[in-house]
Structures are given as C-alpha cells and as structure tokens.
Scaffold this motif. Structure first.
Motif, PDB file in Angstrom:
ATOM      1  N   TYR A  98       0.836  -1.199   0.000  1.00 45.90           N
ATOM      2  CA  TYR A  98       0.000   0.000   0.000  1.00 45.90           C
ATOM      3  C   TYR A  98       0.872   1.250   0.000  1.00 45.90           C
ATOM      4  CZ  TYR A  98      -3.392  -3.417   1.782  1.00 45.90           C
ATOM      5  OH  TYR A  98      -4.196  -4.518   1.943  1.00 45.90           O
ATOM      6  N   ALA A  99       0.433   2.303  -0.687  1.00 47.29           N
ATOM      7  CA  ALA A  99       1.050   3.608  -0.479  1.00 47.29           C
ATOM      8  C   ALA A  99       0.562   4.132   0.866  1.00 47.29           C
ATOM      9  CB  ALA A  99       0.667   4.570  -1.599  1.00 47.29           C
ATOM     10  N   TRP A 100       1.419   4.866   1.563  1.00 51.48           N
ATOM     11  CA  TRP A 100       1.101   5.348   2.906  1.00 51.48           C
ATOM     12  C   TRP A 100       1.368   6.840   2.975  1.00 51.48           C
ATOM     13  CZ3 TRP A 100       3.357   8.059   6.813  1.00 51.48           C
ATOM     14  CH2 TRP A 100       2.834   7.933   8.109  1.00 51.48           C
ATOM     15  N   ALA A 101       0.493   7.581   3.642  1.00 55.31           N
ATOM     16  CA  ALA A 101       0.690   9.021   3.808  1.00 55.31           C
ATOM     17  C   ALA A 101       0.175   9.438   5.177  1.00 55.31           C
ATOM     18  CB  ALA A 101      -0.034   9.799   2.709  1.00 55.31           C
ATOM     19  N   GLY A 102       0.969  10.214   5.907  1.00 52.13           N
ATOM     20  CA  GLY A 102       0.570  10.671   7.239  1.00 52.13           C
ATOM     21  C   GLY A 102       1.008  12.097   7.475  1.00 52.13           C
ATOM     22  N   SER A 103       0.127  12.880   8.077  1.00 54.50           N
ATOM     23  CA  SER A 103       0.408  14.270   8.416  1.00 54.50           C
ATOM     24  C   SER A 103       0.728  14.399   9.897  1.00 54.50           C
ATOM     25  CB  SER A 103      -0.804  15.156   8.080  1.00 54.50           C
ATOM     26  OG  SER A 103      -0.632  16.478   8.568  1.00 54.50           O
ATOM     27  N   ALA A 104       1.642  15.316  10.227  1.00 55.28           N
ATOM     28  CA  ALA A 104       1.931  15.632  11.627  1.00 55.28           C
ATOM     29  C   ALA A 104       1.017  16.737  12.140  1.00 55.28           C
ATOM     30  CB  ALA A 104       3.399  16.046  11.782  1.00 55.28           C
ATOM     31  N   TYR A 105       0.126  17.260  11.289  1.00 58.63           N
ATOM     32  CA  TYR A 105      -0.820  18.328  11.573  1.00 58.63           C
ATOM     33  C   TYR A 105      -0.112  19.684  11.678  1.00 58.63           C
ATOM     34  CZ  TYR A 105      -3.312  14.076  13.042  1.00 58.63           C
ATOM     35  OH  TYR A 105      -3.826  12.798  13.116  1.00 58.63           O
ATOM     36  N   ARG A 106      -0.893  20.720  11.470  1.00 64.17           N
ATOM     37  CA  ARG A 106      -0.314  22.061  11.334  1.00 64.17           C
ATOM     38  C   ARG A 106       0.112  22.691  12.655  1.00 64.17           C
ATOM     39  NH1 ARG A 106      -5.484  25.041   8.916  1.00 64.17           N
ATOM     40  NH2 ARG A 106      -5.639  22.974   7.945  1.00 64.17           N
ATOM     41  N   ARG A 107      -0.411  22.195  13.758  1.00 62.41           N
ATOM     42  CA  ARG A 107      -0.060  22.740  15.079  1.00 62.41           C
ATOM     43  C   ARG A 107      -0.173  21.645  16.116  1.00 62.41           C
ATOM     44  NH1 ARG A 107      -4.549  22.556  17.918  1.00 62.41           N
ATOM     45  NH2 ARG A 107      -6.581  23.179  17.072  1.00 62.41           N
ATOM     46  N   GLY A 108       0.427  21.893  17.268  1.00 64.33           N
ATOM     47  CA  GLY A 108       0.223  21.003  18.385  1.00 64.33           C
ATOM     48  C   GLY A 108      -1.091  21.314  19.076  1.00 64.33           C
ATOM     49  N   GLY A 109      -1.477  20.466  20.005  1.00 62.21           N
ATOM     50  CA  GLY A 109      -2.698  20.705  20.760  1.00 62.21           C
ATOM     51  C   GLY A 109      -3.903  20.001  20.172  1.00 62.21           C
ATOM     52  N   TYR A 110      -5.004  20.087  20.904  1.00 56.01           N
ATOM     53  CA  TYR A 110      -6.215  19.362  20.565  1.00 56.01           C
ATOM     54  C   TYR A 110      -6.907  19.996  19.361  1.00 56.01           C
ATOM     55  CZ  TYR A 110     -10.197  16.345  21.352  1.00 56.01           C
ATOM     56  OH  TYR A 110     -11.158  15.374  21.199  1.00 56.01           O
ATOM     57  N   GLY A 111      -7.635  19.187  18.622  1.00 54.81           N
ATOM     58  CA  GLY A 111      -8.417  19.684  17.495  1.00 54.81           C
ATOM     59  C   GLY A 111      -8.650  18.600  16.468  1.00 54.81           C
ATOM     60  N   THR A 112      -9.765  17.893  16.595  1.00 52.64           N
ATOM     61  CA  THR A 112     -10.070  16.807  15.676  1.00 52.64           C
ATOM     62  C   THR A 112     -10.349  17.325  14.270  1.00 52.64           C
ATOM     63  OG1 THR A 112     -10.907  15.416  17.464  1.00 52.64           O
ATOM     64  CG2 THR A 112     -11.694  14.910  15.248  1.00 52.64           C
ATOM     65  N   GLN A 113     -11.111  18.392  14.161  1.00 55.03           N
ATOM     66  CA  GLN A 113     -11.409  18.940  12.840  1.00 55.03           C
ATOM     67  C   GLN A 113     -10.153  19.481  12.167  1.00 55.03           C
ATOM     68  OE1 GLN A 113     -14.229  18.615  11.304  1.00 55.03           O
ATOM     69  NE2 GLN A 113     -15.441  17.815  13.004  1.00 55.03           N
ATOM     70  N   MET A 114      -9.260  20.061  12.945  1.00 52.22           N
ATOM     71  CA  MET A 114      -7.982  20.515  12.407  1.00 52.22           C
ATOM     72  C   MET A 114      -7.224  19.350  11.797  1.00 52.22           C
ATOM     73  SD  MET A 114      -4.518  20.217  13.501  1.00 52.22           S
ATOM     74  CE  MET A 114      -4.631  20.058  15.286  1.00 52.22           C
ATOM     75  N   ALA A 115      -7.143  18.239  12.518  1.00 55.54           N
ATOM     76  CA  ALA A 115      -6.425  17.067  12.032  1.00 55.54           C
ATOM     77  C   ALA A 115      -7.090  16.491  10.781  1.00 55.54           C
ATOM     78  CB  ALA A 115      -6.354  16.019  13.129  1.00 55.54           C
ATOM     79  N   ILE A 116      -8.402  16.533  10.733  1.00 53.81           N
ATOM     80  CA  ILE A 116      -9.123  16.051   9.547  1.00 53.81           C
ATOM     81  C   ILE A 116      -8.772  16.898   8.332  1.00 53.81           C
ATOM     82  CG2 ILE A 116     -11.410  15.832   8.493  1.00 53.81           C
ATOM     83  CD1 ILE A 116     -12.462  15.054  11.280  1.00 53.81           C
ATOM     84  N   LEU A 117      -8.760  18.209   8.490  1.00 54.40           N
ATOM     85  CA  LEU A 117      -8.430  19.100   7.380  1.00 54.40           C
ATOM     86  C   LEU A 117      -7.024  18.823   6.859  1.00 54.40           C
ATOM     87  CD1 LEU A 117      -9.876  22.517   8.613  1.00 54.40           C
ATOM     88  CD2 LEU A 117     -10.788  21.058   6.799  1.00 54.40           C
ATOM     89  N   ASP A 118      -6.070  18.631   7.757  1.00 52.45           N
ATOM     90  CA  ASP A 118      -4.703  18.395   7.320  1.00 52.45           C
ATOM     91  C   ASP A 118      -4.555  17.037   6.648  1.00 52.45           C
ATOM     92  OD1 ASP A 118      -3.815  20.873   8.110  1.00 52.45           O
ATOM     93  OD2 ASP A 118      -3.249  20.214  10.117  1.00 52.45           O
ATOM     94  N   THR A 119      -5.340  16.060   7.089  1.00 52.16           N
ATOM     95  CA  THR A 119      -5.332  14.753   6.441  1.00 52.16           C
ATOM     96  C   THR A 119      -5.924  14.850   5.036  1.00 52.16           C
ATOM     97  OG1 THR A 119      -5.491  13.643   8.587  1.00 52.16           O
ATOM     98  CG2 THR A 119      -6.109  12.360   6.644  1.00 52.16           C
ATOM     99  N   GLU A 120      -6.987  15.612   4.898  1.00 54.42           N
ATOM    100  CA  GLU A 120      -7.584  15.822   3.582  1.00 54.42           C
ATOM    101  C   GLU A 120      -6.646  16.605   2.660  1.00 54.42           C
ATOM    102  OE1 GLU A 120     -10.643  14.967   1.885  1.00 54.42           O
ATOM    103  OE2 GLU A 120     -10.189  13.401   3.327  1.00 54.42           O
ATOM    104  N   ASN A 121      -5.936  17.577   3.234  1.00 52.71           N
ATOM    105  CA  ASN A 121      -4.958  18.322   2.431  1.00 52.71           C
ATOM    106  C   ASN A 121      -3.878  17.391   1.896  1.00 52.71           C
ATOM    107  OD1 ASN A 121      -6.284  20.726   2.895  1.00 52.71           O
ATOM    108  ND2 ASN A 121      -4.947  21.356   4.574  1.00 52.71           N
ATOM    109  N   LEU A 122      -3.466  16.449   2.720  1.00 51.97           N
ATOM    110  CA  LEU A 122      -2.442  15.493   2.302  1.00 51.97           C
ATOM    111  C   LEU A 122      -2.988  14.563   1.223  1.00 51.97           C
ATOM    112  CD1 LEU A 122       0.369  14.333   2.589  1.00 51.97           C
ATOM    113  CD2 LEU A 122      -0.432  12.969   4.535  1.00 51.97           C
ATOM    114  N   ARG A 123      -4.241  14.171   1.356  1.00 53.26           N
ATOM    115  CA  ARG A 123      -4.836  13.346   0.305  1.00 53.26           C
ATOM    116  C   ARG A 123      -4.829  14.089  -1.026  1.00 53.26           C
ATOM    117  NH1 ARG A 123     -10.655  10.208  -0.129  1.00 53.26           N
ATOM    118  NH2 ARG A 123     -11.445  11.906   1.153  1.00 53.26           N
ATOM    119  N   THR A 124      -5.170  15.375  -1.001  1.00 53.79           N
ATOM    120  CA  THR A 124      -5.160  16.186  -2.222  1.00 53.79           C
ATOM    121  C   THR A 124      -3.754  16.263  -2.809  1.00 53.79           C
ATOM    122  OG1 THR A 124      -7.042  17.510  -1.451  1.00 53.79           O
ATOM    123  CG2 THR A 124      -5.652  18.472  -3.161  1.00 53.79           C
TER     124      THR A 124
END
Length: 460
Positions: A98-124
């Motif tokens: 499988y190809a694999w892709a993972g984001s470290a997210y744009r900032r530290g700290g809590y934020g599920t929607q933030m992490a979702i956006l960065d994961t979607e950005n990586l998919r794009t």
C-alpha cells in the motif's frame, strides 16, 4: 533510498500522470525509516498550512492509499520527525504494497477537525502528485481513531481501519480523566498545593502555570511513591495509590500518562481551544472502590459543564455513527490507555444510527496502546481491503484465521480473540447523571449550527 531535499513550493493544478515522473518533479524525497522495504520511495515536506508529512510509495504499489491519522495530541510544535516516526511504526502498510501518507498536523494541541483538514490536504497533495488511487483507506490509531472515525462521517473514503481508538468521543471519552483529576487532588492536595493559586480542576492546570511534566511526576511520587518499590512506600503513599487506582480503574503503569493528559491536555482544551470555558462535569457521579467512599464523595470537587463548551467540543470530536463504508476496528483487550470499553461505546453509536452493517470489530489479547503486532495490522488491513473490493464482510473469526499467513512473514504473533465482547462503556466510566448533556450532533444538525453559529467548534 534518497536523502531529504527541502523544496519550498509544490506544483498545483496538475492532472494525473505516472507516479515516478510526477514525484520527481513535485515532492521533496526523504530517507525512508529502516523498517520500510528498500523497494519503497519516501517523500517528506511541509504543506501550505505548515503541516509536516511523510509519504511512502512501494515499487509494487497495489493502487490503494492508506491515509494515517496519528494519536496524541502532541502539545509541542509539530516536527518532521513525528510523521517519520509514524511511518516507521506502520511500515507494515507500505511493506504490504500500500502507499502510505501521514500528516503531523499544522499545530500542536487538541483539534479533531484541524487534524481532519490536514489529512484531507495530504490526500489532495498525494492525488495531484501520483494520480487518484484506485482505493483510499483511512487508518487511525488512538486519538487518531477518533479523528478517522469523525472524518469518515464527513468525507468519502472506501474503507476505514480504527486501531486502539478513542471511540467514545471527547465529551464523554475523557470522563475517566476528569474523575482522575478530582480524585487525585482529594487524596494528594498538591496539584495545586494549598499555598499556590487555586483554580477549578476542570481547567487541568491554570493557564499561566510553569509546571512541567517532570514537576508533575515529582508531585505524583510525593503523594503515592509510584516510582518507588512497594516496600519503600510510606503507609500513606500506599493507601493513596491504592485508592486512586481502585476508584479510577486506571492501571498503575499508565497512571502518570493519564494524569499528564488530565493536566496539560485539559489545559490546552479549556484555555487554548474553548476560551476558558468548561466542557466537563462530574455531577451525579458516585465514586466507589476507596477505603472510605462516603468521605471521598463528600470531599471531592464537583463542577457543571458550560453548555456552549460541551456543544463546541461535541461538534469537534463526538461521533454520530453516520458511516456508509466498511469500518473495521482492532483493539487490544488490555489497552491501558484507551480502555477496551471505548469499542462498546462506538458500537452503540453506530448501531443507534442504523449502520451496524458497516462495522466489524476485532479484539486482540495484547496489553499495549501505542502499537500492536504487525501481523495483526497486516491481517486487518487485508480484511478491510478485501471487504471493500468484493463486498464480502469479514468476521472476527475470519480475520483471526488469516493472521498466521501474515505472521509467517512478520513473526510478531497473532493474538486475535474472536469470541470476545467488551462490557459497556458505562461499566468502566460512570455516566454523568443529572448533568447537562449536549448530544452528539447529526450531520444535518451540524450544518444548521454551522450556518447560524459560524464560530462553533474548535478553530484549526
């Protein structure tokens, strides 16, 4: 393997072209972790929002992309090392083709929607570079399980793998840490000390405190002697530790990490994400298991949640069960961090939403949280992929039966327990009886709230 080349800008708007040519023109290459096959090319960089990422594409790529959402949250600034370490830990995905892709997210700290956006950005980013995958699977571990499950309710994936996930949602999934915070203070009275500025314990820690993790461990040791041999603890330390563990049902080996979360991550959630508002309550909870339950319940600090804070945290992180694609979970029965009862909570959520047909849950006789057997991961992702491509739904028994084939390659052991069923979440974590509760928002409710209250939730 190629070394890192930090290229500042990424091409945009490109049509799908062959992977090797596109990658050479667009993405900075990176050294792969030593756990990844030499037949794999890795890429690493930072996206337009400042989120570091890693991508791994095996030479024999099977056309499926596995997007990874990592756990935590990390409270420090994100680094390239975070996504590199994630790839190292789940190299089994790339090694399985499988190809694999993972984001470290744009900032530290809590934020599920933030992490979702960065994961979607990586998919794009992946799609612009390598073309649209034939299949896209989402994999979340720990808090990343919450992120992936929430993302699956909002975006289209072909299948989702959730491993050792925090599946009860934020507004109740951290209640045992709420309980730990107040129970610890009742017995220890040193967080804060009577001589220090006082604050309500739902804050975790006052915003301007300079306390460090080392300082907190020192206070925990002072109160419980947790770092000392049992025979070296004072009678009071031994009693304090016994009471705290008995009432909270937290294993001794992870007490420090749970207290860290209920201190520093709670501060992040309350002070940095919710503007000082309280999303937690312990009203109506009767604590049991101590040497004097009456005294504990009369003396423990109580508080009521701010409805607007509960609403915003729920919008960010609570699950609705609104899934329409195959979701397979794998969870260690003796997970000391995200207790196995999280899976019961998720099953109830999905079942109540009428979507039980999309869910298969598997359990393993393992005792760690941060990673499981590579043989188990390979079995789970293969079962999910087969379900997606054939429509044939696996069973816990069929996933377990497939494991020895993968273990012949990885030699990490097969630990599936097909007959296991977890107890209810409420059997482990007392419900907040009599307290104000904001139900998890449905997709329709979320759209309505977002229209009339555009600032709802936790900002990226």
């Amino acid at each position: 393997m190629k070394t890192v080349s930090l290229i500042a800008a990424l091409a945009v708007g490109l049509t799908a072209i062959p992977a090797a040519a596109a990658a050479a023109d667009q993405l900075p290459t990176a050294a792969c972790p030593d756990t990844v096959s030499v037949e794999t090319t890795c890429y690493g960089g930072k996206d337009s929002n400042g989120a570091f990422y890693m991508i791994a594409v095996p030479r024999n790529w099977n056309g499926t992309l596995v997007l990874h959402t990592h756990g935590g949250p990390d409270l420090g600034a994100p680094t390239q090392e975070r996504s590199f370490d994630d790839l190292k830990r789940w190299a089994v995905m790339a090694n399985e083709g499988y190809a694999w892709a993972g984001s470290a997210y744009r900032r530290g700290g809590y934020g599920t929607q933030m992490a979702i956006l960065d994961t979607e950005n990586l998919r794009t980013l992946f799609t612009k570079t390598f073309g649209k995958p034939k299949t896209t699977l989402l994999h979340g571990q720990s808090w990343g399980g919450n992120i992936a499950a929430k993302a699956a309710e909002q975006y289209k994936y072909d299948g989702v793998l959730l491993t050792n996930g925090v599946m009860a949602g934020a507004t109740r999934g951290y209640n045992y840490r709420v309980d730990l915070r107040v129970i610890y203070q009742y017995y220890c009275q040193n967080h804060p000390r009577p001589t220090e500025p006082q604050y309500p314990l739902w804050m975790g820690l006052r915003k301007d405190s300079t306390m460090t993790g080392t300082g907190l461990r020192s206070r925990l040791q002072e109160c419980t002697g947790i770092e000392s041999k049992p025979e070296e603890r004072t009678a009071q330390q031994a009693q304090n530790l016994k009471d705290i563990l008995s009432v909270t049902k937290i294993p001794e080996r992870t007490l420090t990490s749970h207290l860290n979360f209920s201190t520093f991550t709670f501060r992040d959630i309350v002070s940095n994400r919710l503007g000082g508002r309280n999303p937690f309550t312990n009203l109506g909870v009767w604590y049991t298991g101590s040497h004097d339950d009456v005294a504990l319940n009369l003396g423990v600090q109580r508080f009521l949640a701010d409805p607007s804070a509960v609403r915003d945290l729920s919008y960010d992180s609570d699950l609705t069960g609104n899934i329409k694609v195959p979701v397979l979970t794998m969870h260690a029965i003796n997970d000391p961090t995200a207790f196995i009862e999280h899976e019961a909570a998720y099953k109830a959520t999905v079942t109540n939403a009428g979507n039980a047909r999309y869910l298969v849950q598997t359990f393993t006789q393992e005792s760690e949280h941060s990673s499981l057997s590579d043989s188990g991961y390979a079995s789970a992702i293969s079962a999910l992929s087969t379900w997606v491509h054939t429509g044939k739904k696996p069973t816990p028994a069929s996933v377990a039966a497939s494991c020895p084939t993968f273990d012949a390659k990885y030699h990490k052991g097969c630990f599936f327990e097909p007959g296991f069923t977890p107890n209810s979440y409420e059997s482990r974590v007392p419900p907040r009886i009599g307290a104000f509760g904001w139900p998890a928002l449905t997709e329709f409710q979320a759209k309505i709230w977002k229209r009339f209250y555009p600032n709802i939730g936790i900002a990226p």
